[in-house]
Design an enzyme around this catalytic site. Structure first.
Site, PDB file in Angstrom:
ATOM      1  N   ALA A 222       0.859  -1.188   0.000  1.00  0.00           N
ATOM      2  CA  ALA A 222       0.000   0.000   0.000  1.00  0.00           C
ATOM      3  C   ALA A 222       0.894   1.237   0.000  1.00  0.00           C
ATOM      4  CB  ALA A 222      -0.891  -0.011   1.228  1.00  0.00           C
TER       5      ALA A 222
ATOM      6  N   GLY B  57       1.026  -5.093   1.384  1.00  0.00           N
ATOM      7  CA  GLY B  57      -0.172  -5.285   0.569  1.00  0.00           C
ATOM      8  C   GLY B  57       0.119  -5.945  -0.772  1.00  0.00           C
TER       9      GLY B  57
ATOM     10  N   GLU C 180       0.017  -9.487  -0.049  1.00  0.00           N
ATOM     11  CA  GLU C 180      -1.371  -9.863   0.272  1.00  0.00           C
ATOM     12  C   GLU C 180      -2.207 -10.039  -0.998  1.00  0.00           C
ATOM     13  OE1 GLU C 180      -1.515  -6.558   3.111  1.00  0.00           O
ATOM     14  OE2 GLU C 180      -2.306  -7.968   4.571  1.00  0.00           O
TER      15      GLU C 180
ATOM     16  N   GLU D 115       5.102  -4.717   7.185  1.00  0.00           N
ATOM     17  CA  GLU D 115       4.374  -3.612   7.833  1.00  0.00           C
ATOM     18  C   GLU D 115       4.928  -3.251   9.210  1.00  0.00           C
ATOM     19  OE1 GLU D 115       2.952  -6.223   6.332  1.00  0.00           O
ATOM     20  OE2 GLU D 115       1.205  -5.611   5.165  1.00  0.00           O
TER      21      GLU D 115
HETATM   22  N1  CO8 Z   1       4.509   3.274  -0.936  1.00  0.00           N
HETATM   23  C1  CO8 Z   1       4.851   4.393  -1.581  1.00  0.00           C
HETATM   24  N2  CO8 Z   1       6.052   4.580  -2.177  1.00  0.00           N
HETATM   25  C2  CO8 Z   1       6.929   3.550  -2.119  1.00  0.00           C
HETATM   26  C3  CO8 Z   1       6.634   2.335  -1.467  1.00  0.00           C
HETATM   27  C4  CO8 Z   1       5.343   2.214  -0.864  1.00  0.00           C
HETATM   28  N3  CO8 Z   1       4.954   1.087  -0.270  1.00  0.00           N
HETATM   29  N4  CO8 Z   1       7.712   1.528  -1.567  1.00  0.00           N
HETATM   30  C5  CO8 Z   1       8.639   2.205  -2.266  1.00  0.00           C
HETATM   31  N5  CO8 Z   1       8.171   3.422  -2.599  1.00  0.00           N
HETATM   32  C6  CO8 Z   1       8.856   4.470  -3.361  1.00  0.00           C
HETATM   33  C7  CO8 Z   1       9.995   5.101  -2.580  1.00  0.00           C
HETATM   34  O1  CO8 Z   1       9.503   6.083  -1.699  1.00  0.00           O
HETATM   35  C8  CO8 Z   1      10.839   5.655  -3.698  1.00  0.00           C
HETATM   36  O2  CO8 Z   1      10.234   6.823  -4.180  1.00  0.00           O
HETATM   37  P1  CO8 Z   1      11.091   8.216  -4.244  1.00  0.00           P
HETATM   38  O3  CO8 Z   1      12.198   7.909  -5.217  1.00  0.00           O
HETATM   39  O4  CO8 Z   1      10.094   9.202  -4.751  1.00  0.00           O
HETATM   40  O5  CO8 Z   1      11.567   8.472  -2.875  1.00  0.00           O
HETATM   41  C9  CO8 Z   1      10.685   4.616  -4.796  1.00  0.00           C
HETATM   42  O6  CO8 Z   1       9.484   3.892  -4.487  1.00  0.00           O
HETATM   43  C10 CO8 Z   1      11.832   3.607  -4.838  1.00  0.00           C
HETATM   44  O7  CO8 Z   1      11.970   3.048  -3.555  1.00  0.00           O
HETATM   45  P2  CO8 Z   1      13.364   3.037  -2.759  1.00  0.00           P
HETATM   46  O8  CO8 Z   1      14.184   4.212  -3.136  1.00  0.00           O
HETATM   47  O9  CO8 Z   1      13.046   2.845  -1.311  1.00  0.00           O
HETATM   48  O10 CO8 Z   1      14.015   1.737  -3.389  1.00  0.00           O
HETATM   49  P3  CO8 Z   1      15.068   0.768  -2.694  1.00  0.00           P
HETATM   50  O11 CO8 Z   1      15.561  -0.131  -3.765  1.00  0.00           O
HETATM   51  O12 CO8 Z   1      16.086   1.551  -1.943  1.00  0.00           O
HETATM   52  O13 CO8 Z   1      14.228  -0.076  -1.620  1.00  0.00           O
HETATM   53  C11 CO8 Z   1      12.377  -1.366  -0.822  1.00  0.00           C
HETATM   54  C12 CO8 Z   1      13.245  -0.954  -2.035  1.00  0.00           C
HETATM   55  C13 CO8 Z   1      13.220  -2.195   0.129  1.00  0.00           C
HETATM   56  C14 CO8 Z   1      11.241  -2.226  -1.373  1.00  0.00           C
HETATM   57  C15 CO8 Z   1      11.857  -0.095  -0.093  1.00  0.00           C
HETATM   58  O14 CO8 Z   1      11.278   0.788  -1.060  1.00  0.00           O
HETATM   59  C16 CO8 Z   1      10.799  -0.384   0.927  1.00  0.00           C
HETATM   60  O15 CO8 Z   1      11.096  -0.877   1.997  1.00  0.00           O
HETATM   61  N6  CO8 Z   1       9.514  -0.057   0.631  1.00  0.00           N
HETATM   62  C17 CO8 Z   1       8.434  -0.192   1.571  1.00  0.00           C
HETATM   63  C18 CO8 Z   1       7.913  -1.608   1.573  1.00  0.00           C
HETATM   64  C19 CO8 Z   1       6.862  -1.765   2.638  1.00  0.00           C
HETATM   65  O16 CO8 Z   1       7.098  -1.650   3.824  1.00  0.00           O
HETATM   66  N7  CO8 Z   1       5.631  -2.095   2.214  1.00  0.00           N
HETATM   67  C20 CO8 Z   1       4.512  -2.263   3.099  1.00  0.00           C
HETATM   68  C21 CO8 Z   1       3.621  -1.055   3.037  1.00  0.00           C
HETATM   69  S1  CO8 Z   1       2.319  -1.134   4.218  1.00  0.00           S
HETATM   70  C22 CO8 Z   1       1.169  -2.105   3.472  1.00  0.00           C
HETATM   71  O17 CO8 Z   1       1.298  -2.560   2.363  1.00  0.00           O
HETATM   72  C23 CO8 Z   1      -0.029  -2.390   4.299  1.00  0.00           C
HETATM   73  C24 CO8 Z   1      -1.195  -2.944   3.466  1.00  0.00           C
HETATM   74  C25 CO8 Z   1      -2.475  -2.874   4.245  1.00  0.00           C
HETATM   75  C26 CO8 Z   1      -2.897  -1.455   4.462  1.00  0.00           C
HETATM   76  C27 CO8 Z   1      -4.157  -1.412   5.214  1.00  0.00           C
HETATM   77  C28 CO8 Z   1      -4.617   0.013   5.489  1.00  0.00           C
HETATM   78  C29 CO8 Z   1      -3.960   0.694   6.644  1.00  0.00           C
END
Ligand code: CO8
Length: 261
Positions: free
Chosen positions: A67, A112, A115, A135
């Site tokens: 998400a 997500g 999921e 998460e």
């Molecule tokens: N949401 C929004 N933007 C994201 C997300 C995300 N989940 N993941 C990555 N991005 C963006 C980054 O912000 C970045 O954008 P920008 O260049 O503008 O800053 C771009 O994508 C590239 O990402 P990174 O620079 O971080 O790339 P890396 O190669 O360094 O890292 C990772 C890759 C390890 C995948 C890292 O991006 C990361 O950890 N992302 C988050 C992953 C995460 O924790 N996902 C879980 C999200 S919570 C969720 O899904 C809950 C679902 C249920 C919700 C229910 C309602 C509350």
């Protein structure tokens, strides 16, 4: 059909492909992405030439990183509930979809993203894929069914390991744990997936639809009820033209041509 956040295309072998298309945000889901996937699914359901749907992510890096975290800043409980419902709606639509849906996990499938992949019927992952319920690392828990579907797929022990630690596992480990069906080479990954999907698209559609429903719905009721459901489903499949075609083709030593009737 014009889409902004997904690419939706139909191949001429019965396979439709939905590509989550926000590579700059690692294909993170927001409301618009979810709505567009729902519209594409509706079209694919109605089009009888579509027999299998493949869901994947644009770019080299991700299926989906979950998400949209940026939309969670100062999220109220009501907003969180709404986000959770949206994800549940998407996962429910995939599970209720009357044709097989394959998640082609081409890179990260996190939160997500994993999921949604778990709501798909089959998961094929590139050897570069990494999966996790991450998460907890941002102080959250899974909200699109992760605590439930993951448990049903791989059991409580591994689910707690993933949900509590927020770690990522590689494709080989995911395969060993029963989270995915198979690991495919990252070189030409989508070609391998399409080949697999095209083979599935040749199977009898009504039999596939009823088998999917029985496996999903039967898992949450007691065995006696599930077996009764299976008997009724079996009777319906036995009434199809496709069964006659399958039996005739077997006797004539040729490949069957199923029509979904
Ligand atoms: N949401 C929004 N933007 C994201 C997300 C995300 N989940 N993941 C990555 N991005 C963006 C980054 O912000 C970045 O954008 P920008 O260049 O503008 O800053 C771009 O994508 C590239 O990402 P990174 O620079 O971080 O790339 P890396 O190669 O360094 O890292 C990772 C890759 C390890 C995948 C890292 O991006 C990361 O950890 N992302 C988050 C992953 C995460 O924790 N996902 C879980 C999200 S919570 C969720 O899904 C809950 C679902 C249920 C919700 C229910 C309602 C509350």
């Amino acid at each position: 059909m014009e889409f902004k956040y997904i690419i939706y295309k139909k191949e001429n072998d019965g396979v439709a492909i939905i590509i989550l298309n926000r590579p700059d945000a690692l294909n993170a889901f927001n409301k618009e992405v979810i709505n567009e996937v729902l519209i594409a699914l509706e079209d694919a359901e109605e089009d009888e030439n579509v027999r299998v749907v493949v869901l994947t992510g644009a770019g080299e890096k991700a299926f989906s990183a979950g998400a949209d975290i940026k939309a969670m800043k100062e999220m109220t409980p009501l907003k969180a509930r709404e986000l959770s419902l949206m994800g549940n709606k998407l996962c429910g639509a995939i599970e209720d979809f009357g044709k097989p849906v394959i998640a082609a996990i081409n890179g990260y499938a996190l939160g997500g993203g994993l999921e949604v992949a778990m709501a798909c019927d089959l998961r094929l992952a590139s050897e570069k894929a990494r999966m996790g319920q991450t998460e907890i690392n941002i102080g959250l828990i899974p909200g699109w069914g992760g605590t439930q579907r993951l448990t049903r797929l791989i059991g409580k022990t591994r689910t707690k390991e993933l949900v509590f630690t927020g770690k990522m596992i590689d494709a080989k480990t995911a395969e060993q744990w029963g989270l995915i069906n198979m690991v495919l080479p990252s070189d030409g990954f989508m070609e391998h997936v399409k080949k697999f999907a095209a083979e599935l698209a040749k199977k009898a559609p009504v039999a596939l639809r009823i088998a999917k429903s029985l496996i999903d719905k039967g898992a949450d009721v007691d065995l006696e009820v599930a077996l009764a459901l299976e008997r009724e489903g079996f009777a319906v499949v036995a009434s199809t033209e496709d069964l006659q075609e399958g039996v005739t083709a077997f006797m004539e030593r040729r490949k069957p041509e199923f029509k979904g009737r």
